[in-house]
Design an enzyme around this catalytic site. Structure first.
Site, mmCIF file in Angstrom:
data_model
loop_
_atom_site.group_PDB
_atom_site.id
_atom_site.type_symbol
_atom_site.label_atom_id
_atom_site.label_comp_id
_atom_site.label_asym_id
_atom_site.label_seq_id
_atom_site.Cartn_x
_atom_site.Cartn_y
_atom_site.Cartn_z
ATOM 1 N N GLY A 145 0.829 -1.204 0.000
ATOM 2 C CA GLY A 145 0.000 0.000 0.000
ATOM 3 C C GLY A 145 0.858 1.247 0.000
ATOM 4 N N PRO A 184 5.890 -4.923 -1.052
ATOM 5 C CA PRO A 184 5.759 -3.806 -1.986
ATOM 6 C C PRO A 184 5.776 -4.278 -3.437
ATOM 7 C CG PRO A 184 8.003 -3.931 -1.166
ATOM 8 C CD PRO A 184 7.220 -4.967 -0.411
ATOM 9 N N ARG A 221 -4.073 1.123 -17.128
ATOM 10 C CA ARG A 221 -4.378 1.801 -15.858
ATOM 11 C C ARG A 221 -5.209 3.075 -16.025
ATOM 12 N NH1 ARG A 221 -1.201 3.771 -12.589
ATOM 13 N NH2 ARG A 221 -2.026 2.918 -10.668
ATOM 14 N N TYR A 256 -8.536 2.358 -14.060
ATOM 15 C CA TYR A 256 -8.572 2.952 -12.720
ATOM 16 C C TYR A 256 -8.676 4.477 -12.761
ATOM 17 C CZ TYR A 256 -6.479 -1.552 -11.368
ATOM 18 O OH TYR A 256 -6.218 -2.867 -11.170
ATOM 19 N N CYS A 288 -9.859 0.239 -31.048
ATOM 20 C CA CYS A 288 -11.226 0.627 -31.381
ATOM 21 C C CYS A 288 -12.122 0.572 -30.159
ATOM 22 C CB CYS A 288 -11.739 -0.224 -32.525
ATOM 23 S SG CYS A 288 -10.901 0.244 -34.051
ATOM 24 N N GLU A 289 -11.772 1.380 -29.191
ATOM 25 C CA GLU A 289 -12.523 1.675 -27.974
ATOM 26 C C GLU A 289 -11.966 3.026 -27.576
ATOM 27 O OE1 GLU A 289 -13.979 -0.693 -25.347
ATOM 28 O OE2 GLU A 289 -13.546 -2.567 -26.399
ATOM 29 N N TYR A 321 2.215 -2.578 -13.032
ATOM 30 C CA TYR A 321 0.905 -2.820 -13.629
ATOM 31 C C TYR A 321 0.801 -2.236 -15.037
ATOM 32 C CZ TYR A 321 0.347 -3.852 -8.743
ATOM 33 O OH TYR A 321 0.546 -4.353 -7.484
HETATM 34 C C1 LIG Z 1 -0.979 -6.545 -5.236
HETATM 35 C C2 LIG Z 1 -0.520 -6.996 -3.930
HETATM 36 C C3 LIG Z 1 0.535 -6.331 -3.291
HETATM 37 C C4 LIG Z 1 1.259 -5.140 -3.882
HETATM 38 O O1 LIG Z 1 0.521 -3.955 -3.927
HETATM 39 P P1 LIG Z 1 1.211 -2.614 -4.422
HETATM 40 O O2 LIG Z 1 0.164 -1.583 -4.292
HETATM 41 O O3 LIG Z 1 1.646 -2.798 -5.833
HETATM 42 O O4 LIG Z 1 2.378 -2.351 -3.559
HETATM 43 C C5 LIG Z 1 0.957 -6.843 -2.080
HETATM 44 N N1 LIG Z 1 0.374 -7.921 -1.507
HETATM 45 C C6 LIG Z 1 -0.664 -8.574 -2.096
HETATM 46 C C7 LIG Z 1 -1.244 -9.771 -1.448
HETATM 47 C C8 LIG Z 1 -1.139 -8.129 -3.324
HETATM 48 O O5 LIG Z 1 -2.162 -8.780 -3.895
#
Ligand SMILES: *Cc1c(COP(=O)(O)O)cnc(C)c1O
Length: 409
Positions: free
Chosen positions: A227, A269, A307, A311, A337-338, A365
């Protein structure tokens, strides 16, 4: 990516040269930047045992995995194929954490055979696991603390409606299951969604794990997931990693003292390690004027970097072919084509047909979420390693598109 004497470079390598050599679209990753992020994260913690488990779903090229291994980082996987890829990259099974969600029990069985660390996030599966393996196979339990901090509704996985983890309110039941099957619980885990900004939120989540941990006497680690947020725009708020490191080190030490033993603290991470290392380079196919906007249409789309469309994520865009050009406003769009808009109302140095645009923060990602939609080839990947541009994935070819198809007509 740095502007130096009118040229955009990575470790001194001219990015336009990379395009000339390998073509566009191409993902380019700066290995030094990844190592710097690892060191920054590690350096933020003191006096506790921290292990980093790179969430490989962010960017899973085998060379990136090997780079992680060189830097002493271990791996977090979410599918059996990721487990196999990590093993292929040379990781020991015990260095691989497997955190699946809603996979078949057959897949969990395979992971047990590989000897990786299994993370279970469902009571039904926990019972099935106990039935089959009893206390022979150590396991980790994924707890959902129901925290709602997170950058965007699609990535808040801790809230009450989430499919991830076992609710913290079900932990009494979990303990009964653990007792009944005499399970060997060696870890507790949480991953409460991407983009935790505040040290306080991290600490709140940690508090939940610390409390639960008291009920499990055989723990070896607590895993706080990820996170960690990076800046996608200038002046974006980012996770204050130093503050989290300082506060978590202090609180974790207190916890270990009360637990009676020193445990390891794990993090997973993904984005934090690789996002800023990557740029995605595309060529401008057309400039198109409409009544409402000037479009720069590029040789890529949601098939290569989804992304922004999926998102609503922001990726800074730079015209690296014309750094001195007059600034004008563009909508940068793809060729699919979107509707696939990479960025609206972006001020770019004048974009001409053929100019190369760089999308920043494309390490995480990006390629890993790419597809063959519209029967397009997925892009090449290049890693700048020790000052040299290395092709680490060739562009696909028409044969690749046909490879798995069976012609029956
Ligand atoms: C995707 C994921 C992460 C990594 O999240 P980030 O936001 O890219 O740091 C860590 N642990 C689990 C279980 C995940 O599914």
């Amino acid at each position: 990516m740095k502007l130096n004497n009118g040229r955009y470079e990575m470790q001194g390598v001219d990015l336009l040269e990379v395009c000339n050599e390998f073509g566009t679209p191409v993902y380019v990753y700066d290995a030094d930047r990844i190592v710097a992020q690892i060191e920054k994260l590690r350096g933020s913690f003191s006096d506790i045992q921290v292990k980093l488990k790179y969430a490989m779903k962010a960017l899973s090229n085998i060379n990136i995995l090997k780079l992680m291994k060189e830097a002493g980082v271990e791996i977090d996987t979410v599918s059996i194929q990721e487990v196999q890829m990590a093993l292929h990259a040379g990781f020991e099974p015990t260095q691989i954490l497997y955190t699946p969600n809603c996979v078949s029990f057959e897949e969990i069985r395979m992971a047990v055979e590989y000897g990786v660390v299994i993370n279970i996030d469902n009571i039904g599966i926990l019972e099935q696991f106990g039935e089959e393996f009893g206390n022979r196979v150590p396991l980790c339990i994924r707890v959902n603390p129901h925290l709602t901090a997170g950058g965007n509704s699609k990535i808040q996985v801790g809230h009450i409606g989430s499919k991830f983890g076992i609710s913290v309110f079900q932990m009494r039941h979990v303990r009964k299951v653990v007792e009944h099957f005499n399970l060997n619980v060696v870890g507790l885990h949480m991953h409460s969604g991407s983009d935790f900004l505040e040290s306080e939120v991290f600490l709140m989540a940690a508090e939940v794990l610390f409390n639960e941990a008291q009920h499990f006497p055989d723990l070896q680690f607590l895993d706080m997931g990820s996170g960690f947020k990076v800046a996608y725009k200038e002046n974006d708020i980012t996770t204050n990693i130093e503050a989290i490191g300082r506060d978590m080190s202090r609180e974790f030490k207190k916890f270990c003292a009360s637990y009676g033993r020193e445990l390891e603290l794990w993090f997973e991470p993904g984005k934090y390690l690789v996002s800023e290392s990557g740029v995605f380079l595309v060529s401008t196919n057309v400039i198109k004027h409409s009544p409402a906007a000037v479009f720069a249409g590029v040789d890529s789309g949601l098939n290569h970097l989804i992304r922004p469309m999926m998102y609503g994520s922001h990726h800074d865009i730079v015209n690296i072919s014309n750094p001195k050009g007059t600034q004008r406003v563009y909508d940068v769009v793809g060729y699919i084509c979107e509707t696939d808009t990479f960025g609206s109302d972006r001020k770019l140095n004048e974009v001409r047909q053929g100019d190369v645009l760089a999308m920043k923060n494309a390490g995480a990602y990006g390629f890993s979420m790419s597809s063959n939609y519209n029967s397009r080839f997925r892009p090449a990947e290049v890693m700048i390693y020790k000052g040299e541009a290395k092709l680490i994935r060739r562009r696909e070819t028409f044969e690749d598109l046909l490879h798995t198809q069976i012609e029956v007509l």
